[in-house]
Scaffold this motif. Structure first.
Motif, mmCIF file in Angstrom:
data_model
loop_
_atom_site.group_PDB
_atom_site.id
_atom_site.type_symbol
_atom_site.label_atom_id
_atom_site.label_comp_id
_atom_site.label_asym_id
_atom_site.label_seq_id
_atom_site.Cartn_x
_atom_site.Cartn_y
_atom_site.Cartn_z
ATOM 1 N N ASP A 1 11.538 7.136 -3.182
ATOM 2 C CA ASP A 1 10.727 7.324 -1.988
ATOM 3 C C ASP A 1 9.299 6.952 -2.337
ATOM 4 N N PRO A 2 8.772 5.912 -1.717
ATOM 5 C CA PRO A 2 7.439 5.466 -2.126
ATOM 6 C C PRO A 2 6.380 6.552 -1.964
ATOM 7 N N GLN A 3 6.574 7.443 -1.020
ATOM 8 C CA GLN A 3 5.552 8.483 -0.820
ATOM 9 C C GLN A 3 5.592 9.530 -1.915
ATOM 10 N N THR A 4 6.766 10.070 -2.139
ATOM 11 C CA THR A 4 6.863 11.211 -3.055
ATOM 12 C C THR A 4 7.246 10.793 -4.458
ATOM 13 N N GLN A 5 7.669 9.532 -4.621
ATOM 14 C CA GLN A 5 8.174 9.022 -5.885
ATOM 15 C C GLN A 5 9.426 9.764 -6.351
ATOM 16 N N ASP B 1 9.762 -1.261 -13.663
ATOM 17 C CA ASP B 1 10.987 -0.787 -13.039
ATOM 18 C C ASP B 1 10.723 -0.381 -11.592
ATOM 19 N N THR B 2 9.611 0.307 -11.392
ATOM 20 C CA THR B 2 9.263 0.711 -10.033
ATOM 21 C C THR B 2 9.058 -0.521 -9.161
ATOM 22 N N ALA B 3 8.425 -1.525 -9.721
ATOM 23 C CA ALA B 3 8.212 -2.749 -8.949
ATOM 24 C C ALA B 3 9.552 -3.361 -8.558
ATOM 25 N N GLN B 4 10.511 -3.294 -9.491
ATOM 26 C CA GLN B 4 11.826 -3.852 -9.179
ATOM 27 C C GLN B 4 12.527 -3.046 -8.089
ATOM 28 N N ILE B 5 12.440 -1.722 -8.225
ATOM 29 C CA ILE B 5 13.062 -0.878 -7.209
ATOM 30 C C ILE B 5 12.420 -1.159 -5.858
ATOM 31 N N ALA B 6 11.100 -1.249 -5.882
ATOM 32 C CA ALA B 6 10.390 -1.498 -4.633
ATOM 33 C C ALA B 6 10.838 -2.818 -4.033
ATOM 34 N N SER B 7 10.905 -3.846 -4.873
ATOM 35 C CA SER B 7 11.221 -5.151 -4.290
ATOM 36 C C SER B 7 12.669 -5.188 -3.818
ATOM 37 N N SER B 8 13.588 -4.463 -4.502
ATOM 38 C CA SER B 8 14.967 -4.437 -3.974
ATOM 39 C C SER B 8 15.034 -3.632 -2.690
ATOM 40 N N THR B 9 14.256 -2.553 -2.640
ATOM 41 C CA THR B 9 14.326 -1.704 -1.459
ATOM 42 C C THR B 9 13.775 -2.430 -0.245
ATOM 43 N N VAL B 10 12.631 -3.079 -0.428
ATOM 44 C CA VAL B 10 12.008 -3.785 0.690
ATOM 45 C C VAL B 10 12.750 -5.091 0.962
ATOM 46 N N ALA B 11 13.233 -5.711 -0.116
ATOM 47 C CA ALA B 11 14.046 -6.919 -0.004
ATOM 48 C C ALA B 11 13.394 -8.016 0.834
ATOM 49 N N VAL C 1 0.841 -1.197 0.000
ATOM 50 C CA VAL C 1 0.000 0.000 0.000
ATOM 51 C C VAL C 1 0.881 1.253 0.000
ATOM 52 N N GLU C 2 1.967 1.163 0.770
ATOM 53 C CA GLU C 2 2.864 2.307 0.830
ATOM 54 C C GLU C 2 3.487 2.602 -0.532
ATOM 55 N N TRP C 3 3.798 1.534 -1.252
ATOM 56 C CA TRP C 3 4.421 1.705 -2.567
ATOM 57 C C TRP C 3 3.395 1.965 -3.674
ATOM 58 N N ALA C 4 2.124 1.800 -3.343
ATOM 59 C CA ALA C 4 1.095 1.893 -4.390
ATOM 60 C C ALA C 4 1.175 3.192 -5.199
ATOM 61 N N PRO C 5 1.356 4.366 -4.530
ATOM 62 C CA PRO C 5 1.412 5.593 -5.341
ATOM 63 C C PRO C 5 2.573 5.571 -6.332
ATOM 64 N N ALA C 6 3.710 5.045 -5.902
ATOM 65 C CA ALA C 6 4.854 4.985 -6.811
ATOM 66 C C ALA C 6 4.556 4.055 -7.978
ATOM 67 N N LEU C 7 3.937 2.926 -7.670
ATOM 68 C CA LEU C 7 3.590 1.986 -8.734
ATOM 69 C C LEU C 7 2.595 2.618 -9.695
ATOM 70 N N ALA C 8 1.612 3.324 -9.132
ATOM 71 C CA ALA C 8 0.613 3.984 -9.973
ATOM 72 C C ALA C 8 1.284 5.015 -10.864
ATOM 73 N N HIS C 9 2.228 5.751 -10.285
ATOM 74 C CA HIS C 9 2.953 6.738 -11.087
ATOM 75 C C HIS C 9 3.702 6.044 -12.219
ATOM 76 N N GLY C 10 4.304 4.901 -11.888
ATOM 77 C CA GLY C 10 4.997 4.130 -12.920
ATOM 78 C C GLY C 10 4.045 3.724 -14.031
ATOM 79 N N PHE C 11 2.873 3.253 -13.646
ATOM 80 C CA PHE C 11 1.930 2.787 -14.664
ATOM 81 C C PHE C 11 1.419 3.944 -15.507
ATOM 82 N N SER C 12 1.325 5.125 -14.887
ATOM 83 C CA SER C 12 0.867 6.263 -15.696
ATOM 84 C C SER C 12 1.874 6.534 -16.816
ATOM 85 N N LEU C 13 3.152 6.244 -16.564
ATOM 86 C CA LEU C 13 4.148 6.375 -17.629
ATOM 87 C C LEU C 13 3.883 5.361 -18.742
#
Ligand SMILES: Nc1ncnc2c1ncn2[C@@H]1O[C@H](COP(=O)(O)OP(=O)(O)OP(=O)(O)O)[C@@H](O)[C@H]1O
Ligand SMILES: Nc1ncnc2c1ncn2[C@@H]1O[C@H](COP(=O)(O)OP(=O)(O)OP(=O)(O)O)[C@@H](O)[C@H]1O
Ligand SMILES: [Mg+2]
Ligand SMILES: [Mg+2]
Lengths: 276, 279, 252, 247, 279
Positions: C30-34, A229-239, A60-72
């Motif tokens: 940053d997941p919040q701000t991207q 790519d965002t999903a990959q970054i997320a999964s490496s970050t959360v690990a 859920v925390e990463w959801a906005p980043a993922l959504a931003h990625g998908f908008s690309l």
């Protein structure tokens, strides 16, 4: 040459009679349920080092980043198809002629249809400049735009083929009928053939759109922060394995949720066109 | 429905000069040769149509009847011979503009109707007058309504061709051609795609046109109709005109063995079965 | 007198910094701000601050970073790129390193691999474009399986496609092995593979830019900025930084 | 000979096309091997996708409703998601889970990246093949099927002797097109480190920065393969052509 | 070509019992009702065919003629009524195997020939005997050659259907049906897709079959042919049998106004144009 492009009623009767009337709704629901069950199953057997609830919270925390990625992804796909449609119809029209230009157009349509997308994407990313100067003004040429162009190439080649096919599938008798009414070639094309083509092109066009959208996944390979790519970054970050499983399944679901309605809509358009 | 009765009730072009054979020829074909990819299809066709005449071409399938019509209209280019329409040499009209000028004078009605499926009946009738002749929408439409009335389809102006029966579509196709006011109309087996019960509708319309003095060339399998309507009948076989003459003579006393045989066959079961009347 | 890059930075009041955003403490989102974050990003921003210009971050990949720098898409690279003599032939660099990394291999405890030499003939997961590819092949005869990035490489290791994965030791693998319960049953190999200094790269011939940045990097060491950044990113303190804080590094 | 080759390559390098890696066995041999691997992937996937396509088709047209529904759902899913994501889900996720599960039983995971790229591409293209064939079946003239039924042919004979041969002919252009797509999609193998031509090229250009030169080679390679495939398709179309059917 | 002459030269099934109306019925239809998606198409059809009889069904387009044949063959399932073929209740045959057993006894010849375009003529003829009756290839082929000779197409055994003319294709279709040796053959407007000159070829073949005592039901637009060949003629309209009776009676003195009208129309131009003979 097959003149009966509008499916004869017997064909429709055939499909009605013999294939099981699997309603689109049923198979669509099946597919969605399938994805979710499959995803849940994977996640359930994925090893978990923390609590699963915590993993979900991370998603859920990463959801906005993922959504931003998908908008690309969506931006790139829309751009590629918009450019591809214009270029494709022009190229298709040129390819119809017997001139040298026609031959070159046909040749390049084939070339772009046959080049792997991945290669085209690497190609535009590496070879195109990162900015260019027009009338003394320097305009940036961002990566996502390069990828858009890279995907616009095969899109235009596909659309050119669709256009050529649609023109070719317009019965020659329509050309003759219009010519016998003293229309010029250009008038036949504009007033008689194109309006009939547009309807026929619509379903394959939406199909190209869905395919290009899926192709945007490749942009992650050249470092565009798209969904994957965002999903990959997320999964490496959360690990965490279970988080990785979850993000990949989520990626699958997001693409499916976007492309599947398009393909259903295409199917619906096709049916509608056939009935008429 | 009696065609003659309908024809006399028509008001356009009164007192046609159908049987004045003294008039100048509108169409003259001399020694026409054509082959497709080296396969000869027309092997020297001679044919003359005078203004106001209705002429039929009959003959077995593949004998080149449609090809003759397509040559006249410039849809295909013959390899030898001449075609003159009102003293214009069709074969010399090579540019797009010249062909268009020619086609304004010559209408063509096809076996398969070939209506434009994406346009309403009215638009089918007005598109060519508007785009080619440059008529205003209002003028083209009032014209179209008159023609639709003439072919008894006044109520179908806003229907799409796909919603009409074959006979209705064919009448729209005829009206579409008439909307260009051509001097000469070519009809290519306009009834052979229709079911037997609707053939009459279309033949009646063509009969009326002929009676009104419209010059036309018909390719047809309807022998009775040809016999009745034509001033002159041409019988083709393997790309040549085997025989031609006034309808009564050609159908009544065909001179050539081949014509006799064809007419016999076309009458079909007449010989091998007892005539239906007698049952 | 300034070189082309400095002119460019000065005339546009902007600097384009290529940073690698791959999900490591050096570069992530940053997941919040991207927005990008991590050590690379902190360094880039500090350079902007010191030069008094705006910073544009350009996201690069191992497979694209050299192209982007040469093309001019990035003015400088802070992208986990260590000094190697080959690279020094085609690019110029800031002489004072800002970090020191060597590679290590992470491998399951039960894989039977305890020394680099044990990798001979074995499949090893690695990133495409990694500088460790040549040494593991040429020195140890390993068979590289190069993935687009470290995250795929590590997943592939866990999927059993390789016996070990070779990546940067201190910034990536050590923290993983030490803190992440999932990697408890893995060990890393010593000594570090081609330990080398991470430097900021500039286009060939841009000596003035390099000199100017060198001052900034030296200042980072003196002020302890780098040690603070490292701590902020959650990395264990690296001995090299501590040593360099005491007396400035000599260059790679 | 060697000297002239050297000078040609040097000249090409000055023109921006640096093919000097061909002189270095350390890079040349993997590149040549990459060509072989690409062809292996393509051939294996063609066979795999044919089997998958036919199996999906039979399932979709079969009488077992749940099987038909499952097959349909699978086709929809595959057609509506990117191959790259499928590949990652398969190779990175499913494969990892399989390995961990097998490790608990002290067994090594026998599935290699090559297997996964062939599996994922086969299933993906199989779904497209199945769709093409289904369209071919739907386009069968109802009368031909009635003709077969009225002669008393049973379901099996109708399927194998009448419907499939005819549907195959209708679907052939699409199937050939799918095969061309498959050739192109094989480049994805590079994303999971299968040493195909694209992978080897990336390995070379990340060291040598000679992207343009390698792009030319890759494009020539895929161009030649797709040309071959479409030639083969055309040959097959001619072989299967029957008078009065199709153009 | 004289059909009767040809028929008498045939050797199969000598001395047919065509006019012995005392035989048991082969086909009995009682009160057949069928609707497609709620649209009623058949509204109570009664029809009996005795063994050895040739029966024709005539009627306007859309009146349900083809649908009756399709019911008999089990291609569609009626909602009400009964169909018995040689005492087998067709409607009870629901399983695939039962329907196949039924179809072995009933042949069907379609308007559009429906040959298998990917198989040679010979394979078209042998596929069903081999796959359904389990004949050996040799047996099926020798049979097929005999049948091809019967329909005068001995030289076309290795051609593909697409390479044949319409008349030839239709004769292959008849031979294909005959190869199954069915007790009853249904012919659905087998000549209406053919051009007038080739209709004769096909009708001759069917005439011969009827003369040989093959039981058949024909849907046809060829009134003369129906009149000559049929023991009994059924006239359908809107899914009911309006009238039936011996051919001479139905064509000569139709009892119903609607039948009279239909026959008049079918004769078509006979009324509005002078008869061709008189020209
Ligand atoms: N475009 C073409 N290319 C090659 N051959 C053609 C073409 N059009 C017609 N033909 C051939 O030319 C011959 C004459 O054809 P045409 O259509 O003029 O005959 P027709 O007398 O009108 O026959 P029908 O009564 O069947 O319409 C035929 O043998 C036909 O196969
Ligand atoms: N599969 C179907 N679904 C729905 N309606 C159908 C179907 N088949 C036939 N019909 C309708 O049933 C009616 C009877 O059709 P049928 O084909 O039996 O007529 P017919 O007497 O054979 O006509 P024709 O002489 O034109 O062949 C028609 O109105 C037709 O539209
Ligand atoms: Mg013709
Ligand atoms: Mg019918």
């Amino acid at each position: 040459m097959a003149h009966d492009t509008l499916a004869p009623s017997s064909v429709i009767a055939a499909s009605r009679g013999r294939t099981r009337p699997l309603s689109g709704f049923a198979s669509g629901t099946g597919a969605i349920v399938g994805v979710l069950v499959f995803g849940a199953l994977l996640w359930a057997i994925a090893p978990e080092s923390g609590s699963r609830l915590d993993t979900l919270r991370q998603l859920v925390e990463w959801a906005p980043a993922l959504a931003h990625g998908f908008s690309l992804n969506i931006l790139i796909s829309l751009g590629a198809v918009a450019i591809g449609t214009v270029a494709g119809v022009v190229a298709g029209a040129i390819a119809l002629s017997r001139s040298l230009a026609g031959r070159i157009a046909r040749w390049s349509i084939q070339a772009f249809r046959n080049a792997p997308w991945l290669v085209l994407i690497y190609f535009t990313t590496y070879v195109f400049p990162f900015e260019f100067t027009v009338f003394g003004k320097t305009l940036p040429f961002p990566d996502w735009l390069k990828v858009t162009l890279a995907l616009a190439l095969p899109a235009s080649a596909n659309i050119a083929e669709i256009f050529r096919g649609a023109v070719a599938s317009t019965p020659t008798t329509q050309w003759e009928a219009a010519q016998s009414l003293a229309f010029s070639r250009r008038q036949v094309l504009v007033h008689i053939v194109l309006p009939q083509c547009a309807r026929r092109m619509l379903p394959p066009w939406t199909n190209v759109y869905a395919i290009i959208t899926m192709g945007t996944a490749l942009s992650s390979l050249v470092g565009i922060h798209d969904l994957i790519d965002t999903a990959q970054i997320a999964s490496s970050t959360v690990a965490r394995s279970s988080f990785t499983v979850l993000t990949y399944v989520a990626t699958l679901v997001v693409f499916f949720a976007y492309c599947y309605p398009i393909s259903r809509f295409t199917r619906w358009l096709e049916r509608r066109m056939n009935v008429q | 429905m009696n065609r003659i009765a309908l024809a006399s009730s028509s008001t356009l072009n009164a007192s046609p000069a159908r049987d004045s054979h003294t008039q100048d020829p509108l169409l003259t074909i001399r020694d026409l040769h054509l082959s497709y990819d080296g396969v000869p299809v027309l092997n020297g066709i001679d044919l003359t149509v005078k203004r106001g005449q209705a002429v039929s071409i009959i003959g077995p399938s593949g004998s080149g009847k449609s090809t003759i019509l397509r040559c006249i209209n410039g849809l295909v280019s013959p390899q030898r011979g001449s075609i003159d329409i009102a003293s214009i040499d069709v074969r010399a009209q090579q540019s797009d503009a010249e062909r268009i000028a020619l086609r304004k004078r010559v209408g063509f009605v096809f076996q398969q109707y070939n209506l434009f499926p994406h346009l309403s009946v009215l638009d089918n009738l007005t598109i060519a007058p508007r785009r080619v002749l440059g008529k205003s929408r209002a003028e083209a439409e009032s014209d179209a309504h008159a023609l639709l009335a003439k072919v008894r389809l006044a109520d179908k102006a806003h229907a799409h061709p796909g919603a009409l029966s074959g006979g209705q579509q064919q009448r729209v196709a005829i009206a579409r051609t008439l909307a260009m006011r051509p001097e000469l109309i070519l009809f290519d087996e306009v009834t052979s795609a229709l079911d037997p019960e609707t053939v009459g509708e279309v033949l009646n319309v063509i009969g009326e046109l002929a009676d009104e003095g419209q010059t036309c060339v018909l390719v047809t399998h309807e022998m009775r109709f040809a016999a009745e309507i034509s001033d002159e009948v041409f019988f083709t076989e393997r790309g040549v005109i085997v025989e031609h003459g006034p309808a009564a003579q050609l159908f009544g006393q065909p001179r050539h063995e081949r014509t006799r045989l064809f007419l016999q066959r076309a009458r079909g079961e007449d010989r091998s079965h007892p005539p239906l009347r007698a049952v | 007198r300034a070189d082309a890059t400095l002119d460019r930075i000065a005339s546009r009041h902007e600097i384009d910094v290529g940073v690698m955003i791959a999900g490591s403490p050096f570069g992530s989102l940053d997941p919040q701000t991207q927005q990008p974050r991590g050590i690379n990003v902190d360094l880039a921003n500090d350079i902007g601050k010191k030069l008094g210009v705006k910073v544009n971050l350009v996201s690069v990949q191992p497979s694209t970073r050299v192209q982007f720098l040469q093309q001019g898409k990035a003015d400088i690279l802070i992208a986990n790129m260590e000094y190697t003599p080959q690279r020094a032939e085609i690019l110029d660099f800031v002489p004072t390193p800002y970090y020191r990394v060597g590679g290590t291999a992470i491998t399951p405890n039960n894989s039977g691999i305890t020394r680099w030499e044990d990798l001979r003939g074995k499949p090893v997961c690695i990133s495409q474009g990694s500088s460790y590819i040549r040494p593991i092949v040429e020195r140890y005869g390993a068979v590289p399986h190069a993935f687009p990035g470290a995250s795929q490489s590590l997943l592939a290791l866990r999927g059993g496609s390789c016996v070990a994965a070779v990546h940067d030791a201190a910034p990536l693998l050590y923290p993983l092995q030490q803190h992440d319960p999932e990697w408890r049953d893995y060990r890393t190999l010593q000594p570090e593979l081609i330990p080398a200094s991470s430097v900021i790269w500039v286009r060939q011939g841009e000596k003035d830019t390099a000199a100017k940045l060198n001052g900034i990097v030296e200042e980072w060491h003196r002020s302890g900025f780098l040690i603070a950044s490292e701590a902020k990113a959650g990395l264990p303190p690296s001995p090299a930084l501590v040593e360099w804080h005491a007396n400035l590094p000599k260059g790679p | 000979m060697d000297a002239s080759l050297h000078s040609i390559l040097a000249a090409a390098a000055r023109a921006g096309f640096d093919f000097r890696f061909l002189l270095d066995a350390y890079e040349r041999d993997p590149f040549l091997h990459g060509i072989v691997v690409s062809i292996e992937i393509i051939v294996a996937t063609m066979a795999g996708s044919a089997i998958a396509g036919l199996a999906l088709l039979v399932a979709v047209r079969g009488r077992r409703v749940w099987l038909a529904n499952a097959a349909r759902a699978f086709i929809e899913l595959t057609r509506s998601t990117p191959t790259l994501v499928q590949l990652y889900c398969g190779f990175l996720v499913v494969n990892m889970l399989i390995t961990q599960w097998l490790q608990m039983h002290h067994v090594d995971n026998p599935f290699k990246p090559f297997f996964w790229i062939v599996l994922v591409l086969s299933l993906h293209q199989g779904a497209f093949h199945a769709e093409a064939l289904r369209a071919g079946f739907d386009a069968l003239p109802a009368q031909t099927i009635e003709g077969a039924m009225s002669l008393g042919l049973d379901r099996r004979s109708r399927f194998w002797r009448i419907e499939l041969p005819l549907a195959l002919r209708t679907a052939l252009p699409t199937l050939v097109n799918n095969a061309v797509e498959l050739v192109k999609a094989s480049a994805l193998a590079s994303a999971i480190a299968v040493g195909d031509i694209t992978y080897q090229s990336i390995m070379i250009w990340t060291q040598r920065d000679n992207v343009l030169a390698l792009m030319v080679l890759i494009l020539l390679f895929y161009g030649a393969l797709t040309w071959l495939v479409s030639r083969a398709g055309r040959w097959l179309e001619r072989r299967l052509w029957v008078p009065g059917y199709g153009a």
